[in-house]
Design a protein around this motif. Structure first.
Motif, PDB file in Angstrom:
ATOM      1  N   ALA A 243      76.620  19.837 -23.808  1.00  0.00           N
ATOM      2  CA  ALA A 243      77.254  19.040 -22.758  1.00  0.00           C
ATOM      3  C   ALA A 243      77.081  19.676 -21.378  1.00  0.00           C
ATOM      4  O   ALA A 243      77.321  19.027 -20.359  1.00  0.00           O
ATOM      5  N   LEU A 244      76.670  20.954 -21.328  1.00  0.00           N
ATOM      6  CA  LEU A 244      76.451  21.648 -20.051  1.00  0.00           C
ATOM      7  C   LEU A 244      75.014  21.530 -19.566  1.00  0.00           C
ATOM      8  O   LEU A 244      74.680  21.967 -18.468  1.00  0.00           O
ATOM      9  N   MET A 245      74.139  20.926 -20.367  1.00  0.00           N
ATOM     10  CA  MET A 245      72.694  20.925 -20.076  1.00  0.00           C
ATOM     11  C   MET A 245      72.315  19.827 -19.098  1.00  0.00           C
ATOM     12  O   MET A 245      72.727  18.671 -19.241  1.00  0.00           O
ATOM     13  N   ASP A 246      71.482  20.188 -18.118  1.00  0.00           N
ATOM     14  CA  ASP A 246      70.930  19.235 -17.152  1.00  0.00           C
ATOM     15  C   ASP A 246      69.597  18.690 -17.648  1.00  0.00           C
ATOM     16  O   ASP A 246      68.934  19.282 -18.509  1.00  0.00           O
ATOM     17  N   ALA A 247      69.174  17.578 -17.043  1.00  0.00           N
ATOM     18  CA  ALA A 247      67.898  16.970 -17.421  1.00  0.00           C
ATOM     19  C   ALA A 247      66.710  17.881 -17.128  1.00  0.00           C
ATOM     20  O   ALA A 247      65.682  17.827 -17.810  1.00  0.00           O
ATOM     21  N   GLY A 248      66.816  18.740 -16.120  1.00  0.00           N
ATOM     22  CA  GLY A 248      65.704  19.613 -15.773  1.00  0.00           C
ATOM     23  C   GLY A 248      65.685  20.937 -16.507  1.00  0.00           C
ATOM     24  O   GLY A 248      64.780  21.756 -16.302  1.00  0.00           O
ATOM     25  N   TYR A 278      80.687   6.850 -24.464  1.00  0.00           N
ATOM     26  CA  TYR A 278      80.041   8.163 -24.430  1.00  0.00           C
ATOM     27  C   TYR A 278      79.419   8.408 -23.060  1.00  0.00           C
ATOM     28  O   TYR A 278      78.669   7.583 -22.549  1.00  0.00           O
ATOM     29  N   SER A 279      79.729   9.575 -22.493  1.00  0.00           N
ATOM     30  CA  SER A 279      79.141   9.967 -21.213  1.00  0.00           C
ATOM     31  C   SER A 279      78.134  11.085 -21.455  1.00  0.00           C
ATOM     32  O   SER A 279      78.478  12.096 -22.087  1.00  0.00           O
ATOM     33  N   PRO A 280      76.886  10.930 -20.982  1.00  0.00           N
ATOM     34  CA  PRO A 280      75.838  11.898 -21.329  1.00  0.00           C
ATOM     35  C   PRO A 280      75.988  13.265 -20.685  1.00  0.00           C
ATOM     36  O   PRO A 280      75.358  14.229 -21.106  1.00  0.00           O
ATOM     37  N   GLY A 281      76.777  13.387 -19.640  1.00  0.00           N
ATOM     38  CA  GLY A 281      76.947  14.692 -19.006  1.00  0.00           C
ATOM     39  C   GLY A 281      75.840  14.969 -17.989  1.00  0.00           C
ATOM     40  O   GLY A 281      75.048  14.082 -17.665  1.00  0.00           O
ATOM     41  N   PRO A 282      75.770  16.200 -17.481  1.00  0.00           N
ATOM     42  CA  PRO A 282      76.566  17.365 -17.887  1.00  0.00           C
ATOM     43  C   PRO A 282      78.030  17.262 -17.456  1.00  0.00           C
ATOM     44  O   PRO A 282      78.349  16.583 -16.480  1.00  0.00           O
ATOM     45  N   HIS A 283      78.900  17.952 -18.214  1.00  0.00           N
ATOM     46  CA  HIS A 283      80.337  17.870 -17.985  1.00  0.00           C
ATOM     47  C   HIS A 283      80.888  19.231 -17.550  1.00  0.00           C
ATOM     48  O   HIS A 283      80.400  20.268 -17.980  1.00  0.00           O
ATOM     49  N   SER A 284      81.914  19.177 -16.738  1.00  0.00           N
ATOM     50  CA  SER A 284      82.686  20.380 -16.423  1.00  0.00           C
ATOM     51  C   SER A 284      84.125  20.251 -16.910  1.00  0.00           C
ATOM     52  O   SER A 284      84.852  21.240 -16.972  1.00  0.00           O
ATOM     53  N   SER A 285      84.508  19.042 -17.275  1.00  0.00           N
ATOM     54  CA  SER A 285      85.868  18.792 -17.753  1.00  0.00           C
ATOM     55  C   SER A 285      86.001  19.215 -19.208  1.00  0.00           C
ATOM     56  O   SER A 285      85.159  18.875 -20.051  1.00  0.00           O
ATOM     57  N   TYR A 286      87.069  19.947 -19.512  1.00  0.00           N
ATOM     58  CA  TYR A 286      87.286  20.362 -20.896  1.00  0.00           C
ATOM     59  C   TYR A 286      87.425  19.162 -21.814  1.00  0.00           C
ATOM     60  O   TYR A 286      86.819  19.121 -22.889  1.00  0.00           O
TER      61      TYR A 286
END
Length: 475
Positions: A243-248, A278-286
């Motif tokens: 969930a922390l991963m970016d597209a790049g 479902y939200s693909p992220g990336p997320h910072s919310s717990y």
């Protein structure tokens, strides 16, 4: 001796009454849960498949044992309960070496009977209840080994109990790291030791905790090429940190996990397009990471690894672990923020369980009322509210056990998983002992026993003569 005046009689009475309550409420009827089939399908016939399976052997063996008693797992909830009673009884046996009063030690240890693990999981065909009971048994045997006679059987039993705990539920691997320093600190709090005793004690603690795991890991390495307890953990770890991963990010990852990262991102976008929740992220919310955990693990991560690497579970779990490590290396601050938020959430989960447990909530209310009455009585008697007692060893040791166990369990969980209810239910199990001891302490003060606590302790719980005997007979 009149049985009605014996602590063991009232301990057994509690066990029987609780068993009756569980039986009447239908808690001894087995309930299948999502994990049940994976335990039932454990490949006992093939040692190689057993060592590469995603489950350890402990709980499947317990299900087999239950099947010898009654079909369709009908005996398993009763086995869960009997194991829990045995564990609490052994913990009481260990606590008697620390707490002078048999009644106090019984009531403090007996508080563990009412753990929410029993109310919630005793009838579930999963490892939660049995794993927690074996952890309690391990701590009880630790007290027996370091504070009791120190006989050889107690050390062998301690080693076997720790091994059984993480074979039933791998989440209790933290006992391997917790037991040696906890045992040393408990021995230090309990009393002095002659020169050289601490070194021998630490060697025994490390051997009991670590050698069985090292031997099992070596056997597994020789058989299947992996030095670990089980091929599991990577899927959960990736389920959190993906969930922390970016597209790049994939372009910056090691080449061996780059295709997996791209497959995860593609499946993540596909799920977001088909499911608006479902939200693909990336997320910072717990809460966003927790809500997406199951989807990221079982709908995205594992299928993506199967797509890239095939159906070998060891390969799937290992590659997901590599991907998770690559994400953490790329985004250490995001992962650090996750750990901090997950820690706070885990503490909240531990505390909230005591509010929801009717027995422990009653004890909390009783403690508040008793403490208020103590304050009033202290003012009337002219006793300094800060005055404590010299007899602080038992409460300190009980608190040390409870807090260190909770922290170790919490820290192990949040590294790779969200602190969900079933992951955290067992973390605060020993806080019940702290609560029970605090209630008893307030009632002793109300009854006028507070003055006894101002007197010097008659003797240390581990005296030099006892340590010399143990040093002369280290077995």
């Amino acid at each position: 001796m009149n049985a009605f005046r014996a602590p063991w009689f009232w301990f057994l009475t509690q066990c029987l009454v609780l068993a009756a309550v569980l039986a009447v409420s239908g808690r001894f009827k087995p309930v299948r849960v999502p994990d049940t089939p994976s335990y039932e399908m454990f490949p006992f016939a093939s040692p190689h498949e057993a060592l590469t399976y995603s489950r350890t052997i402990g709980y499947p063996l317990l299900l087999k044992l239950g099947g010898l008693v009654a079909g369709r797992h009908a005996a398993v909830p009763v086995l869960h309960y009997l194991l829990h009673v045995l564990a609490v009884g052994v913990f009481w046996l260990g606590l008697r070496n620390l707490v002078p009063s048999n009644w106090t030690s019984m009531l403090v240890a007996g508080s563990l009977l009412y753990s929410h693990l029993v109310f919630r999981y005793v009838n579930n065909l999963a490892a939660d209840c049995a794993g927690c009971s074996l952890a309690i048994l391990s701590i009880g045997l630790l007290l027996v080994a370091i504070l009791g006679s120190g006989s050889r059987w107690s050390w062998w039993a301690l080693a076997g109990s720790i091994f059984a705990a993480y074979q039933v539920r791998p989440a209790y691997l933290f006992l391997v790291v917790l037991v040696p320093p906890l045992g040393a600190m408990l021995a230090w709090l309990a009393g002095p030791a002659p020169p050289g005793a601490w070194r021998r004690l630490m060697l025994k603690l490390v051997a009991a905790a670590a050698l069985p795991l090292a031997a099992f890991g070596a056997a597994r390495w020789l058989a299947v090429g992996q030095f670990s307890l089980v091929s599991f953990g990577g899927c959960n770890f990736a389920g959190v940190v993906s969930a922390l991963m970016d597209a790049g990010d994939p372009a910056r990852f090691p080449a061996e996990v780059r295709p997996l990262a791209e497959a995860v991102l593609r499946r993540r976008a596909e799920l977001a397009a088909s499911d608006p929740r479902y939200s693909p992220g990336p997320h910072s919310s717990y809460i966003e990471i927790e809500n997406a955990f199951n989807a990221n693990t079982w709908q995205i991560g594992v299928p993506a690894a199967q797509e890239v690497y095939g159906d070998d579970w060891r390969e799937i779990d290992g590659r997901l672990w590599q991907l998770a490590v690559a994400i953490v290396a790329e985004h250490p601050l995001r992962y650090g923020a996750w750990l901090a938020k997950a820690f706070v959430r885990g503490v909240y989960m531990i505390v909230s369980e005591y509010i929801m447990n009717p027995v422990y909530f009653g004890l909390l209310a009783l403690l508040l009322g008793a403490h208020g009455l103590c304050v009033v009585l202290r003012k009337r008697r002219g006793i300094d509210g800060a005055a404590g007692g010299a007899d602080i060893v038992p409460p300190s040791c009980v608190l040390l056990i409870a807090v260190s166990f909770a922290l170790a369990k919490l820290l192990l969980v949040i590294v790779t998983s969200p602190p969900l209810g079933r992951f955290m239910d067992a973390a605060g199990v020993f806080l019940a002992c702290v609560l029970a001891e605090a209630v008893l302490s307030r009632f002793r003060e109300i009854a006028g026993d507070g003055s006894r606590r101002l007197e010097p302790a008659p003797e240390p719980f581990i005296n030099e003569a006892k340590c010399r005997r143990q040093a002369a007979h280290p077995g």
